[in-house]
Write a protein that holds these residues in place. Structure first.
Motif, PDB file in Angstrom:
ATOM      1  N   LEU A   1       0.208 -68.859  25.358  1.00 13.42           N
ATOM      2  CA  LEU A   1       0.524 -68.510  23.973  1.00 13.42           C
ATOM      3  C   LEU A   1       1.605 -69.447  23.440  1.00 13.42           C
ATOM      4  CD1 LEU A   1      -0.606 -65.895  25.417  1.00 13.42           C
ATOM      5  CD2 LEU A   1       0.647 -64.593  23.706  1.00 13.42           C
ATOM      6  N   ILE A   2       1.339 -70.056  22.279  1.00  9.29           N
ATOM      7  CA  ILE A   2       2.287 -71.017  21.712  1.00  9.29           C
ATOM      8  C   ILE A   2       2.615 -70.609  20.279  1.00  9.29           C
ATOM      9  CG2 ILE A   2       2.734 -73.436  21.199  1.00  9.29           C
ATOM     10  CD1 ILE A   2       0.751 -74.155  23.392  1.00  9.29           C
TER      11      ILE A   2
ATOM     12  N   LEU B   1      -3.765 -70.207  23.233  1.00  3.33           N
ATOM     13  CA  LEU B   1      -3.735 -69.377  22.031  1.00  3.33           C
ATOM     14  C   LEU B   1      -2.585 -69.867  21.169  1.00  3.33           C
ATOM     15  CD1 LEU B   1      -4.233 -65.905  23.778  1.00  3.33           C
ATOM     16  CD2 LEU B   1      -5.965 -67.518  22.964  1.00  3.33           C
ATOM     17  N   VAL B   2      -2.914 -70.405  19.991  1.00  2.00           N
ATOM     18  CA  VAL B   2      -1.940 -71.105  19.152  1.00  2.00           C
ATOM     19  C   VAL B   2      -1.841 -70.425  17.796  1.00  2.00           C
ATOM     20  CG1 VAL B   2      -1.295 -73.359  18.209  1.00  2.00           C
ATOM     21  CG2 VAL B   2      -2.658 -73.239  20.294  1.00  2.00           C
ATOM     22  N   HIS B   3      -0.620 -70.286  17.323  1.00  2.00           N
ATOM     23  CA  HIS B   3      -0.459 -69.742  15.970  1.00  2.00           C
ATOM     24  C   HIS B   3      -1.179 -70.649  14.976  1.00  2.00           C
ATOM     25  CE1 HIS B   3       1.501 -68.533  12.192  1.00  2.00           C
ATOM     26  NE2 HIS B   3       1.609 -67.355  12.780  1.00  2.00           N
ATOM     27  N   GLU B   4      -1.874 -70.045  14.016  1.00  2.00           N
ATOM     28  CA  GLU B   4      -2.721 -70.815  13.108  1.00  2.00           C
ATOM     29  C   GLU B   4      -1.973 -71.885  12.332  1.00  2.00           C
ATOM     30  OE1 GLU B   4      -4.509 -68.015  10.461  1.00  2.00           O
ATOM     31  OE2 GLU B   4      -2.665 -67.613   9.361  1.00  2.00           O
ATOM     32  N   SER B   5      -0.663 -71.699  12.116  1.00  2.00           N
ATOM     33  CA  SER B   5       0.109 -72.678  11.345  1.00  2.00           C
ATOM     34  C   SER B   5       0.331 -73.982  12.098  1.00  2.00           C
ATOM     35  CB  SER B   5       1.469 -72.082  10.946  1.00  2.00           C
ATOM     36  OG  SER B   5       2.274 -71.854  12.094  1.00  2.00           O
TER      37      SER B   5
ATOM     38  N   ASN C   1      -4.990 -60.562  26.500  1.00  2.00           N
ATOM     39  CA  ASN C   1      -5.353 -59.522  27.464  1.00  2.00           C
ATOM     40  C   ASN C   1      -6.841 -59.189  27.461  1.00  2.00           C
ATOM     41  OD1 ASN C   1      -2.696 -59.302  28.297  1.00  2.00           O
ATOM     42  ND2 ASN C   1      -2.239 -57.571  26.945  1.00  2.00           N
ATOM     43  N   ASP C   2      -7.599 -59.826  26.573  1.00  2.00           N
ATOM     44  CA  ASP C   2      -9.030 -59.544  26.471  1.00  2.00           C
ATOM     45  C   ASP C   2      -9.789 -60.352  27.525  1.00  2.00           C
ATOM     46  OD1 ASP C   2     -11.527 -58.710  25.684  1.00  2.00           O
ATOM     47  OD2 ASP C   2     -11.640 -60.079  23.963  1.00  2.00           O
ATOM     48  N   THR C   3      -9.608 -59.975  28.786  1.00  2.00           N
ATOM     49  CA  THR C   3     -10.202 -60.684  29.913  1.00  2.00           C
ATOM     50  C   THR C   3     -10.223 -59.739  31.110  1.00  2.00           C
ATOM     51  OG1 THR C   3      -9.877 -62.523  31.466  1.00  2.00           O
ATOM     52  CG2 THR C   3      -7.908 -61.618  30.439  1.00  2.00           C
ATOM     53  N   PRO C   4     -11.194 -59.898  31.983  1.00  2.00           N
ATOM     54  CA  PRO C   4     -11.183 -59.068  33.193  1.00  2.00           C
ATOM     55  C   PRO C   4     -10.130 -59.510  34.207  1.00  2.00           C
ATOM     56  CG  PRO C   4     -13.062 -60.551  33.207  1.00  2.00           C
ATOM     57  CD  PRO C   4     -12.432 -60.685  31.855  1.00  2.00           C
ATOM     58  N   TYR C   5      -9.498 -60.648  33.949  1.00  2.00           N
ATOM     59  CA  TYR C   5      -8.525 -61.193  34.899  1.00  2.00           C
ATOM     60  C   TYR C   5      -7.096 -60.893  34.478  1.00  2.00           C
ATOM     61  CZ  TYR C   5     -12.641 -63.887  36.287  1.00  2.00           C
ATOM     62  OH  TYR C   5     -13.885 -64.255  36.697  1.00  2.00           O
ATOM     63  N   GLY C   6      -6.178 -61.085  35.405  1.00  2.00           N
ATOM     64  CA  GLY C   6      -4.764 -60.873  35.103  1.00  2.00           C
ATOM     65  C   GLY C   6      -3.869 -61.591  36.090  1.00  2.00           C
ATOM     66  N   LEU C   7      -4.159 -62.872  36.324  1.00  2.00           N
ATOM     67  CA  LEU C   7      -3.409 -63.605  37.340  1.00  2.00           C
ATOM     68  C   LEU C   7      -2.114 -64.182  36.780  1.00  2.00           C
ATOM     69  CD1 LEU C   7      -3.241 -64.523  40.240  1.00  2.00           C
ATOM     70  CD2 LEU C   7      -4.667 -66.494  39.651  1.00  2.00           C
ATOM     71  N   ALA C   8      -2.202 -64.918  35.688  1.00  2.00           N
ATOM     72  CA  ALA C   8      -1.014 -65.592  35.154  1.00  2.00           C
ATOM     73  C   ALA C   8      -1.130 -65.695  33.642  1.00  2.00           C
ATOM     74  CB  ALA C   8      -0.855 -66.983  35.778  1.00  2.00           C
ATOM     75  N   ALA C   9       0.015 -65.955  33.006  1.00  2.00           N
ATOM     76  CA  ALA C   9       0.064 -66.196  31.571  1.00  2.00           C
ATOM     77  C   ALA C   9       1.296 -67.041  31.286  1.00  2.00           C
ATOM     78  CB  ALA C   9       0.133 -64.886  30.781  1.00  2.00           C
ATOM     79  N   SER C  10       1.234 -67.810  30.202  1.00  2.00           N
ATOM     80  CA  SER C  10       2.388 -68.591  29.752  1.00  2.00           C
ATOM     81  C   SER C  10       2.682 -68.254  28.300  1.00  2.00           C
ATOM     82  CB  SER C  10       2.131 -70.095  29.900  1.00  2.00           C
ATOM     83  OG  SER C  10       1.986 -70.451  31.254  1.00  2.00           O
ATOM     84  N   LEU C  11       3.930 -68.446  27.932  1.00  2.00           N
ATOM     85  CA  LEU C  11       4.408 -68.046  26.607  1.00  2.00           C
ATOM     86  C   LEU C  11       5.471 -69.042  26.163  1.00  2.00           C
ATOM     87  CD1 LEU C  11       4.893 -65.968  24.291  1.00  2.00           C
ATOM     88  CD2 LEU C  11       6.374 -64.729  25.872  1.00  2.00           C
ATOM     89  N   TRP C  12       5.286 -69.613  24.964  1.00  2.00           N
ATOM     90  CA  TRP C  12       6.207 -70.636  24.455  1.00  2.00           C
ATOM     91  C   TRP C  12       6.857 -70.160  23.158  1.00  2.00           C
ATOM     92  CZ3 TRP C  12       7.330 -75.318  26.831  1.00  2.00           C
ATOM     93  CH2 TRP C  12       6.579 -75.589  27.981  1.00  2.00           C
ATOM     94  N   THR C  13       8.166 -69.975  23.196  1.00  2.00           N
ATOM     95  CA  THR C  13       8.946 -69.596  22.020  1.00  2.00           C
ATOM     96  C   THR C  13      10.419 -69.798  22.316  1.00  2.00           C
ATOM     97  OG1 THR C  13       9.486 -67.777  20.494  1.00  2.00           O
ATOM     98  CG2 THR C  13       9.058 -67.181  22.781  1.00  2.00           C
ATOM     99  N   ARG C  14      11.215 -70.075  21.276  1.00  2.00           N
ATOM    100  CA  ARG C  14      12.661 -70.151  21.446  1.00  2.00           C
ATOM    101  C   ARG C  14      13.327 -68.794  21.187  1.00  2.00           C
ATOM    102  NH1 ARG C  14      11.900 -75.470  18.908  1.00  2.00           N
ATOM    103  NH2 ARG C  14      12.749 -77.120  20.263  1.00  2.00           N
TER     104      ARG C  14
END
Length: 497
Positions: A276-277, A309-313, A422-435
């Motif tokens: 997620l960015i 997954l990127v913010h539309e802007s 979260n719309d996936t059968p998996y749940g191994l890892a996730a990344s998140l980019w924000t200040r």
């Protein structure tokens, strides 16, 4: 061996390698009981590296019997923790002494960049053996607060014989993640490496014997899943089985356990990790890490950040950045230090990845890549590929591709981002980019993943557990929690006075 620095030096070092091609049972190399062999193929050129003994049910029986004898005689299982530590520390040192050989074995066997194998994989295996060895004599048992006249000791004891089945994408590392805590805890192990990449596991067994591991404590049986793997899963004298690989095969091992002796089964399976960015992120840093997150190891990583997954802007900006980063990851000979990706592990797997790419052309906008390349006589090379705008129901969004294929989707709100992630059968890892620290903590709580990396991707360490949720499994490798898989709690209650 001095670490080579040029393509020619790596090729020369590869030409000097000796491949171990027998099973390793009860402290020595042995042929398969039925004499069969199978080819271990270099995906970079399609040539056969070695004809390896093909283990099957009879060989699993031999290996399990050797492991049980070794466990019962107590030469390892009842050895003082400090003594086990010394043996595993010697093994870590031997891995470091042979790091070039081990790196070459994995590079030749499955196509990973030798520069990654020699700087990350092989040294990492030494580090993980050392870390778990050092932990052995820091794990304390417990005394329950029973009161006068009673002494209730809660002891952590080894389970017995462990079956370990590991994948081909990180052959040495994944074997180490299972072996280090299992052996440190005092168990005996039967390891089945993937048939695509058996060579480093066989060499590791030889090094373990050199380090002083008693005969029978570590056995390695290369073979195919439907033969050796199934036999290990069904074996009534295996006390627990640890598996890393696909979700479909993980479900088979659960079935094998139910059909046999109800052995514990610990799974780390598939992934479809979101990245997620948000607009306030450092977009260049996010793009750099996102490229590593999907193109490192040719995308053959269970926790690969395959869904951006990127913010539309900022969607157009990030898409342009990812196209530019992909251009720097064009595949080449894995023994060439200038290469950024190698071939996929087999031609068959390249066929599978290209099937996803062909489906993606109908489901989304292809921004770059998408082609298969023939290099050095092999057509197992696939370009780094980026898609934009796929529907959440598309195959390239839903299914694990296990290749260098990135899907970019957009969101408007945090709620939409979390729903997509979260719309996936998996749940191994996730990344998140924000200040925004509040956002980072708020969303990391809601992302369904075993590891959430904030302002980086795929963060891991010997100190932190690695594993997933949902259909990504429920085992945990690494950290002190890894010992939970390979030990049982035993209560010893003494009446006195």
């Amino acid at each position: 061996m001095t670490t080579p620095t040029t393509h020619a030096e790596w090729q020369a070092a590869a030409a000097r390698l000796r491949f171990r091609d027998q099973l390793w049972i009860d402290g020595k190399p042995v042929p398969a009981a039925d004499g069969r062999r199978f080819p271990s193929v270099n995906p970079a050129n399609g040539r056969i590296l070695a004809e390896v003994a093909r283990g099957a049910a009879a060989d699993i029986d031999r290996a399990v019997a050797a492991a049980r004898r070794a466990f019962d005689n107590g030469r390892w299982s009842r050895r003082a923790p400090a003594d086990r530590k010394e043996v595993l520390l010697r093994l870590a040192a031997l891995i470091r002494q042979n790091v070039v050989e081990l790196a070459l074995l994995d590079s030749l066997d499955m196509g990973k960049l030798v520069t990654d194998a020699v700087t990350i994989d092989a040294p990492g295996s030494a580090h993980f053996f050392q870390w778990h060895a050092e932990a052995i004599d820091k794990l304390y048992d417990e005394i329950a607060p029973t009161g006068p006249g009673d002494l209730a000791m809660i002891r952590r004891v080894p389970l017995g014989v462990i079956g370990a089945v590991v994948p081909w994408n990180f052959p040495l590392d994944m074997a180490t993640w299972k072996l280090a805590p299992a052996l440190a805890a005092g168990n005996s192990v039967v390891l089945k490496p993937a048939e695509q990449s058996p060579l480093s596991a066989l060499r590791l067994a030889e090094l373990a014997a050199e380090a002083g591991l008693p005969d029978g404590v570590l056995n390695v049986v290369p073979g195919f899943g439907e033969e050796a793997g199934m036999a290990l899963g069904l074996h009534p004298d295996v006390d627990a089985l640890a598996f890393t690989g696909s979700t479909a095969v993980g479900k088979l091992f659960q079935r094998y356990a139910g059909d046999s002796n109800m052995k514990q089964v610990w799974l780390e399976t598939g992934g479809k990790s979101p990245n997620l960015i948000f607009p306030d992120a450092d977009l260049d840093a996010a793009a750099d890490k996102a490229a590593i997150g999907i193109f490192f190891n040719q995308g053959e990583v269970c926790s690969a950040n395959s869904r951006m997954l990127v913010h539309e802007s900022i969607a157009d900006e990030m898409a342009a950045r990812m196209v530019a980063r992909a251009a720097a990851y064009q595949p080449g000979d894995p023994l060439d230090p200038a290469s950024r990706m190698g071939p996929l592990v087999t031609r068959g797997h390249a066929d599978t990845v290209m099937g996803f790419i062909d489906a993606g052309r109908q489901e989304a906008q292809l921004l770059c890549g998408g082609e298969r390349l023939t290099l050095g006589g092999s057509d197992a090379y696939v370009q780094p590929t980026v898609f934009l705008g796929a529907d959440p129901t598309a195959r390239i969004v839903r299914e694990e591709i296990f290749g260098p294929v990135l899907s970019i989707q957009t969101f408007r709100t945090e709620e939409e981002a979390i729903a997509l992630a979260n719309d996936t059968p998996y749940g191994l890892a996730a990344s998140l980019w924000t200040r925004d620290l509040n956002r980072a903590l708020r969303l990391s709580d809601r992302l369904v993943a075993g590891t959430v990396s904030v302002n980086t991707v795929d963060a891991l360490s010997a100190m932190t557990p690695f594993g997933g949720l949902k259909q990504s499994g429920f085992g945990r490798d690494l950290s002190l929690h890894s010992f939970d898989k390979y030990t049982a709690l035993k209560t010893v209650w003494v009446k006195y006075g």
